[in-house]
Design an enzyme around this catalytic site. Structure first.
Site, PDB file in Angstrom:
ATOM      1  N   PRO A 165       0.832  -1.202   0.000  1.00 25.47           N
ATOM      2  CA  PRO A 165       0.000   0.000   0.000  1.00 25.47           C
ATOM      3  C   PRO A 165       0.867   1.252   0.000  1.00 25.47           C
ATOM      4  O   PRO A 165       2.055   1.209   0.334  1.00 25.47           O
ATOM      5  CB  PRO A 165      -0.781  -0.131   1.315  1.00 25.47           C
ATOM      6  CG  PRO A 165       0.147  -0.870   2.211  1.00 25.47           C
ATOM      7  CD  PRO A 165       0.904  -1.828   1.332  1.00 25.47           C
ATOM      8  N   GLY A 216       1.349   3.939 -11.067  1.00 25.78           N
ATOM      9  CA  GLY A 216       2.223   4.950 -10.488  1.00 25.78           C
ATOM     10  C   GLY A 216       2.831   5.823 -11.572  1.00 25.78           C
ATOM     11  O   GLY A 216       2.350   5.869 -12.704  1.00 25.78           O
ATOM     12  N   SER A 217       3.909   6.489 -11.228  1.00 28.98           N
ATOM     13  CA  SER A 217       4.565   7.389 -12.165  1.00 28.98           C
ATOM     14  C   SER A 217       5.351   6.602 -13.207  1.00 28.98           C
ATOM     15  O   SER A 217       5.714   5.434 -13.001  1.00 28.98           O
ATOM     16  CB  SER A 217       5.514   8.325 -11.417  1.00 28.98           C
ATOM     17  OG  SER A 217       6.639   7.596 -10.936  1.00 28.98           O
ATOM     18  N   GLU A 238       0.415   0.682 -15.324  1.00 25.85           N
ATOM     19  CA  GLU A 238      -0.510   1.769 -15.647  1.00 25.85           C
ATOM     20  C   GLU A 238       0.111   3.012 -15.045  1.00 25.85           C
ATOM     21  O   GLU A 238       0.082   3.213 -13.833  1.00 25.85           O
ATOM     22  CB  GLU A 238      -1.906   1.471 -15.078  1.00 25.85           C
ATOM     23  CG  GLU A 238      -3.000   2.347 -15.694  1.00 25.85           C
ATOM     24  CD  GLU A 238      -3.044   3.723 -15.079  1.00 25.85           C
ATOM     25  OE1 GLU A 238      -2.618   4.686 -15.777  1.00 25.85           O
ATOM     26  OE2 GLU A 238      -3.482   3.862 -13.939  1.00 25.85           O
ATOM     27  N   LEU A 239       0.688   3.850 -15.920  1.00 29.50           N
ATOM     28  CA  LEU A 239       1.572   4.916 -15.459  1.00 29.50           C
ATOM     29  C   LEU A 239       0.953   6.291 -15.687  1.00 29.50           C
ATOM     30  O   LEU A 239      -0.253   6.455 -15.621  1.00 29.50           O
ATOM     31  CB  LEU A 239       2.928   4.766 -16.152  1.00 29.50           C
ATOM     32  CG  LEU A 239       3.557   3.363 -16.008  1.00 29.50           C
ATOM     33  CD1 LEU A 239       4.855   3.276 -16.798  1.00 29.50           C
ATOM     34  CD2 LEU A 239       3.769   3.003 -14.547  1.00 29.50           C
ATOM     35  N   GLU A 367       3.664  16.182 -16.711  1.00 24.60           N
ATOM     36  CA  GLU A 367       2.442  15.900 -15.960  1.00 24.60           C
ATOM     37  C   GLU A 367       2.430  16.701 -14.665  1.00 24.60           C
ATOM     38  O   GLU A 367       3.345  16.560 -13.845  1.00 24.60           O
ATOM     39  CB  GLU A 367       2.328  14.407 -15.660  1.00 24.60           C
ATOM     40  CG  GLU A 367       1.073  14.043 -14.896  1.00 24.60           C
ATOM     41  CD  GLU A 367       0.977  12.557 -14.576  1.00 24.60           C
ATOM     42  OE1 GLU A 367      -0.146  12.062 -14.405  1.00 24.60           O
ATOM     43  OE2 GLU A 367       2.031  11.902 -14.482  1.00 24.60           O
TER      44      GLU A 367
END
Length: 467
Positions: A165, A216-217, A238-239, A367
């Site tokens: 987490p 995450g990044s 999944e960035l 971003e």
């Protein structure tokens, strides 16, 4: 000799109040967890599909029974307003129930061998088998919802799962892990490993996990992929995103402005990978759009995420707000003009609207993870598509137009994983594939996709079965 580490405190990012503390998992604890995951994997794989489905349904029921408390805890530690964390917990419940259904739909295939000369009398089928223990690396922005996508999918497919987490807001997932155990997960099949970034890095590096799933990044994704390469793990990423919203001159200006207000300035406090990060507006309606956007932004209330009426709470940390402040300053330095907001107080970042943003600003290509809406102009919609595609990211995009032909033409040319017509990019339905190409990672996550990702195919050929 066992390594001892100090516990890590968890704070309310708005007030600094200590909400609890977590252990920083040691290398020895990770070794033991990976060994237990191997045993839990065998137990999960032995469960028939209907029992895996029931486990997920029981978990969903238990989460639902504590939904109010979980939403309040999540708001306190994460910073999103309470009404938003309430919706997030509801989404996680739906996701667990959705994957319960997917557990019973992991279909194989019968492949005609009479397509190959000489094999006409043989029969080939494929079956789906569990992949192996899955390391689920969960981000801070939507921890409960994104945990559900990873953990429920892994369990549905018959795998064990090791969950890391987010270190800044782990407490809600600590409680949910207790509920999964109460629902009857086999020992070792669902484990929560708290601690700093080294936990994710170790899970990616070590051979005990068969797959690693990270939201995450892009920087983190590259690091995890590098570490996973040595053990040839399956990597599911999944960035980041730098999602563009294109407003054409025939658009509903008020609806487009509202999509930016809700999909960028308010929801998730702007900390969403698929939030509207760049706004391109056609010359003919630019001024009217900006006026509507400023009017909508002025109505937003910034404050205590647990208080009624709050639209925007604190970012996940003061450091995160400082990064947003620096990004705004970079855009202004490149020629943008601050039309609203831009202030910062600790972890609170006021919703900010920037206009006259140069489309070639290097800062616009980055971003920004906070409530900032940069607005640039365009004359030709296909130029807007070109500018949108120049980003290294490829998550989602949106197009506002009343011309359905134009909508499909632009959507076809946008190099992204998803396009929303006449709505915000900040849209994620659990039954749709979610992800995108380029620096967004190339994976797709969703009810009908992720469970399959966590299986492997086995081909079985019966010789002379049809002879």
């Amino acid at each position: 000799m066992s390594t001892r580490t100090a516990p890590l405190p968890v704070h309310n990012p708005g007030t600094g109040e200590v909400l609890g503390e977590i252990a920083d998992s040691t290398p020895e604890q990770l070794t033991a967890a990976l060994a237990a995951a191997g045993r839990g994997q065998r137990a999960m794989a032995a469960l028939p599909a209907h029992e895996r489905a029931q486990l997920l349904l029981r978990t969903a029921d238990l989460i639902e029974s504590e939904a109010g408390d979980l939403a309040r805890l999540l708001a306190a530690e994460n910073g999103k307003p309470l009404f938003q964390t309430t919706e997030e917990v509801k989404a996680a419940i739906r996701i667990f129930r959705g994957y319960a259904g997917e557990a019973t739909r992991l279909f194989g295939r019968q492949i005609p061998l009479d397509a190959v000369p000489g094999l006409e009398r043989h029969l080939a089928v494929t079956v789906r088998e569990p992949l192996g223990p899955v390391a689920a690396l969960v981000p801070f922005n939507y921890p409960v919802e994104l945990y559900a996508h990873k953990a429920a999918a892994a369990l549905a497919a018959g795998n064990a799962v090791l969950v890391h987490p987010p270190v800044r807001c782990p407490l809600t997932l600590v409680r949910i892990a207790e509920l999964v155990a109460r629902a009857g997960a086999p020992e070792g099949a669902h484990q929560l490993l708290t601690g700093g970034v080294h936990v994710s890095q170790e899970l990616a590096s070590r051979p005990g996990a068969a797959a690693v799933s990270l939201t995450g990044s892009t920087h983190a994704g590259r690091e995890i992929a590098r570490r996973a390469a040595d053990t040839l793990k399956k990597v599911h990423l999944e960035l980041g995103g730098n999602d563009a919203l294109i407003v054409c001159d025939d658009a509903d200006v008020e609806a487009a402005a509202e999509a930016v207000v809700l999909g960028r300035l308010a929801r998730g406090n702007g900390q969403i990978c698929c939030a509207v990060k760049r706004v391109y507006v056609q010359d003919g309606i630019h001024d009217a759009f900006v006026d509507a956007l400023l009017a909508g932004a002025a109505k937003l209330t910034v404050g205590d995420q647990l208080a009624d009426g709050t639209d925007v709470g604190p970012l996940i940390s003061e450091q995160a707000a400082e990064r947003v402040e620096a990004a705004v300053a970079a855009l202004v330095s490149d020629g943008a003009r601050k039309a609203a907001g831009g202030g910062r107080r600790g972890a609170f970042s006021d919703p900010t609207v920037l206009v006259d943003v140069p489309a070639d600003s290097p800062a616009l290509a980055e971003e920004i993870f906070g409530p900032v809406a940069p607005v640039a102009r365009f004359t030709d919609p296909f130029d807007a598509v070109r500018m949108a595609n120049e980003s290294p990211y490829g998550l989602q995009a949106a197009v506002f137009t009343q011309d359905i032909r134009r909508a499909f033409q632009l959507a076809h040319r946008l190099d992204v994983g998803g396009v929303v017509i006449n709505g915000s990019t900040a849209l994620r339905a659990e039954n749709l594939p979610f992800g995108g190409p380029k620096d967004t990672g190339g994976s797709a996550e969703g009810l009908h996709d992720t469970a399959l990702e966590f299986t492997r195919q086995k081909t079985i050929v019966v010789m002379e079965a049809l002879g």
